[in-house]
Design a protein around this motif. Structure first.
Motif, short mmCIF file in Angstrom:
data_model
loop_
_atom_site.label_atom_id
_atom_site.label_comp_id
_atom_site.label_asym_id
_atom_site.label_seq_id
_atom_site.Cartn_x
_atom_site.Cartn_y
_atom_site.Cartn_z
N ILE A 143 -1.48 12.84 -18.30
CA ILE A 143 -1.63 13.71 -17.13
C ILE A 143 -0.99 15.07 -17.45
O ILE A 143 0.11 15.13 -18.01
CB ILE A 143 -0.95 13.12 -15.89
N PHE A 144 -1.69 16.13 -17.08
CA PHE A 144 -1.14 17.48 -17.23
C PHE A 144 -1.49 18.30 -16.00
O PHE A 144 -2.29 17.87 -15.16
CB PHE A 144 -1.68 18.14 -18.51
N CYS A 145 -0.92 19.48 -15.89
CA CYS A 145 -1.05 20.28 -14.68
C CYS A 145 -1.96 21.49 -14.87
O CYS A 145 -1.97 22.13 -15.93
CB CYS A 145 0.32 20.78 -14.21
N HIS A 146 -2.66 21.82 -13.82
CA HIS A 146 -3.46 23.05 -13.81
C HIS A 146 -2.54 24.26 -14.00
O HIS A 146 -1.47 24.34 -13.41
CB HIS A 146 -4.21 23.19 -12.48
N GLY A 147 -2.96 25.17 -14.86
CA GLY A 147 -2.19 26.38 -15.10
C GLY A 147 -1.16 26.27 -16.20
O GLY A 147 -0.55 27.26 -16.58
N CYS A 148 -0.98 25.06 -16.72
CA CYS A 148 0.04 24.86 -17.76
C CYS A 148 -0.46 25.35 -19.11
O CYS A 148 -1.65 25.56 -19.33
CB CYS A 148 0.42 23.39 -17.86
N GLY A 155 -5.15 18.43 -29.52
CA GLY A 155 -4.46 17.57 -28.58
C GLY A 155 -3.70 18.35 -27.53
O GLY A 155 -3.82 18.10 -26.33
N SER A 156 -2.91 19.32 -27.96
CA SER A 156 -2.15 20.14 -27.00
C SER A 156 -3.08 21.00 -26.15
O SER A 156 -2.79 21.26 -24.98
CB SER A 156 -1.15 21.02 -27.74
N LEU A 157 -4.20 21.42 -26.71
CA LEU A 157 -5.19 22.18 -25.93
C LEU A 157 -5.81 21.31 -24.85
O LEU A 157 -6.08 21.77 -23.73
CB LEU A 157 -6.27 22.73 -26.85
N SER A 158 -6.02 20.03 -25.15
CA SER A 158 -6.56 19.11 -24.16
C SER A 158 -5.61 18.93 -22.99
O SER A 158 -6.02 18.57 -21.89
CB SER A 158 -6.85 17.74 -24.81
N ALA A 159 -4.32 19.19 -23.23
CA ALA A 159 -3.31 19.09 -22.18
C ALA A 159 -2.96 20.45 -21.59
O ALA A 159 -1.96 20.57 -20.87
CB ALA A 159 -2.04 18.44 -22.74
N THR A 160 -3.74 21.46 -21.88
CA THR A 160 -3.50 22.81 -21.37
C THR A 160 -4.43 23.08 -20.20
O THR A 160 -5.65 22.92 -20.32
CB THR A 160 -3.70 23.86 -22.48
N GLY A 161 -3.88 23.51 -19.08
CA GLY A 161 -4.66 23.66 -17.86
C GLY A 161 -5.20 25.05 -17.64
O GLY A 161 -5.05 25.61 -16.55
N ASP A 162 -5.82 25.62 -18.66
CA ASP A 162 -6.41 26.95 -18.57
C ASP A 162 -7.70 26.96 -19.36
O ASP A 162 -7.69 26.91 -20.59
CB ASP A 162 -5.43 28.00 -19.10
N ASP A 163 -8.83 27.02 -18.66
CA ASP A 163 -10.13 26.92 -19.31
C ASP A 163 -10.43 28.08 -20.25
O ASP A 163 -11.31 27.98 -21.11
CB ASP A 163 -11.24 26.82 -18.25
N HIS A 164 -9.73 29.20 -20.10
CA HIS A 164 -9.94 30.34 -20.99
C HIS A 164 -9.76 29.94 -22.44
O HIS A 164 -10.50 30.39 -23.32
CB HIS A 164 -8.98 31.47 -20.62
N PHE A 176 -7.54 12.80 -20.87
CA PHE A 176 -6.57 13.77 -20.36
C PHE A 176 -6.98 14.11 -18.93
O PHE A 176 -8.11 14.51 -18.68
CB PHE A 176 -6.53 15.03 -21.23
N ILE A 177 -6.04 13.96 -18.00
CA ILE A 177 -6.33 14.11 -16.59
C ILE A 177 -5.56 15.31 -16.03
O ILE A 177 -4.33 15.36 -16.11
CB ILE A 177 -5.93 12.85 -15.79
N GLU A 188 0.89 10.80 -8.19
CA GLU A 188 0.99 9.36 -7.95
C GLU A 188 -0.39 8.71 -7.91
O GLU A 188 -0.55 7.56 -8.35
CB GLU A 188 1.76 9.08 -6.66
N GLN A 189 -1.37 9.40 -7.40
CA GLN A 189 -2.72 8.83 -7.35
C GLN A 189 -3.22 8.46 -8.74
O GLN A 189 -3.84 7.41 -8.93
CB GLN A 189 -3.68 9.82 -6.69
N VAL A 190 -2.95 9.30 -9.73
CA VAL A 190 -3.40 9.00 -11.09
C VAL A 190 -2.49 7.96 -11.73
O VAL A 190 -2.97 7.03 -12.39
CB VAL A 190 -3.44 10.29 -11.94
N LEU A 191 -1.19 8.09 -11.54
CA LEU A 191 -0.26 7.11 -12.12
C LEU A 191 -0.53 5.70 -11.61
O LEU A 191 -0.39 4.72 -12.36
CB LEU A 191 1.18 7.51 -11.79
N ALA A 192 -0.92 5.59 -10.36
CA ALA A 192 -1.12 4.28 -9.74
C ALA A 192 -2.26 3.48 -10.38
O ALA A 192 -2.35 2.26 -10.19
CB ALA A 192 -1.39 4.44 -8.24
N GLN A 193 -3.10 4.15 -11.15
CA GLN A 193 -4.18 3.43 -11.82
C GLN A 193 -3.66 2.52 -12.93
O GLN A 193 -4.37 1.63 -13.38
CB GLN A 193 -5.18 4.44 -12.40
N GLY A 194 -2.43 2.77 -13.39
CA GLY A 194 -1.77 1.86 -14.32
C GLY A 194 -2.12 2.05 -15.78
O GLY A 194 -1.66 1.25 -16.62
#
Length: 347
Positions: A143-148, A155-164, A176-177, A188-194
């Motif tokens: 899981i990563f955050c928008h704007g990060c 791999g790190s790009l897949s976790a980067t929240g900037d489409d540019h 990667f979510i 929590e909604q994503v974590l709860a999927q287990g």
């Protein structure tokens, strides 16, 4: 070959060489914004051109130069390392300097982090964090955050929240979510999927300097533990004193499972990155002798990088620079706060 001869004889060719052999678009950018200067030396926070005009470098190498440029103690450490004729990059050996730097980092990072992996950059530490999380938990999703921003390797790009940065380089690594920053319900909604291996975030988002609510990081750490995922903090920009504490997570008394650092650790000279994690994570990844080299870096523990890291930590501590950062930051905030009533902030 004398480098000084090259510098003296061809000092005016840097833009032409980059235009022909490197990134010509960057040359166009610099010329368009009138930044096509010929810098000839650097000292502390300043750059100097051929007319000895002085420029305050507020960009600071994207956070690399926390100690300024050409710090005398870092220079001396690197010189003494070169002059010692040490065995370097002996792949079937273990480096003393790497052990000493790892020892210092374990003492300085939050409690419970006691194993260190060295790499060449911040993005490589994020790559390692992703791999370690998946192997240690046996789960696929990150899981990563928008704007990060976590780096530009795949791999790190897949976790980067900037489409540019992603456009045209896909497909990204699967599983990667992306969720909104500072949104515990979405997390929590994503974590709860287990099936989540880890949640990775910058304590303070560097692109925009977005600071989370006071309960966000502590609750994020609690939720990852609740659902059997790891909590990764990317301190590549925020770490090593830039927020007035050694690590930004200390402002919220948060203890991550994995902490990534780089930039400042280089002393402004030799690329170096470090991942510090809990021992059980490390022991699961490197769980047998035949897996001793299952993840590594050819140059990651080179003597110059380790010496730069050791010298940087020494300067930060002996000069009380963390405390100085806190005082300076408070003064800047006090001066800027009245302006928030006059100017509107957009996010």
């Amino acid at each position: 070959m004398k480098i000084q001869d090259f510098i003296q004889n061809r000092s005016k060719e840097n833009f032409a060489l980059h235009d022909k052999y490197l990134n010509s678009q960057m040359v166009k950018v610099l010329k368009t914004i009138d930044f096509d200067r010929h810098y000839v030396r650097a000292e502390g926070a300043y750059l100097f051109d051929e007319q000895d005009n002085r420029y305050l470098d507020l960009l600071s190498g994207f956070g690399v130069f926390a100690l300024g440029r050409n710090h005398a103690e870092i220079v001396e450490a690197l010189k003494s390392t070169l002059e010692a004729d040490l065995p370097n990059l002996v792949q079937l050996d273990v480096s003393l300097l790497a052990g000493l730097l790892a020892e210092r980092l374990v003492k300085l990072t939050p409690d419970g982090l006691n194993r260190v992996f060295f790499a060449n950059s911040g993005t490589e530490t994020v790559e390692a964090a992703i791999k370690f999380s998946r192997y240690a938990t046996g789960k696929p999703k990150i899981i990563f955050c928008h704007g990060c921003y976590h780096g530009l390797s795949l791999g790190s790009l897949s976790a980067t929240g900037d489409d540019h940065y992603k456009k045209g380089f896909g497909p990204m690594v699967p599983d990667f979510i992306e969720i909104p920053f500072n949104d515990l319900e979405a997390l929590e909604q994503v974590l709860a999927q287990g099936d989540v291996a880890a949640f990775i975030t910058e304590p303070i988002q560097g692109h925009g300097v977005w600071i989370p609510d006071d309960d966000y990081l502590p609750e994020a750490a609690r939720l990852t533990r609740k659902y059997g995922a790891l909590f990764i903090t990317d301190e590549i920009q925020t770490g090593l004193g830039r927020t007035g504490k050694w690590w930004a997570v200390e402002h919220w008394s948060v203890e991550p499972d994995i902490l990534c650092m780089s930039k400042t650790l280089s002393g402004g000279f030799v690329p170096v990155g470090a991942l510090v994690c809990k021992e059980w994570i490390f022991d699961r990844v490197f769980n047998r002798m035949d897996r001793a080299v299952v993840h590594g870096s050819t140059f990651g523990k080179n003597n110059l990088a380790m010496a730069a890291g050791l010298a940087t930590l020494e300067v930060l501590e002996s000069g009380n620079l963390i405390e100085h950062s806190a005082r300076t930051g408070a003064a800047i905030m006090d001066a800027l706060t009245p302006l928030t009533e006059k100017y509107e902030c957009f996010k």
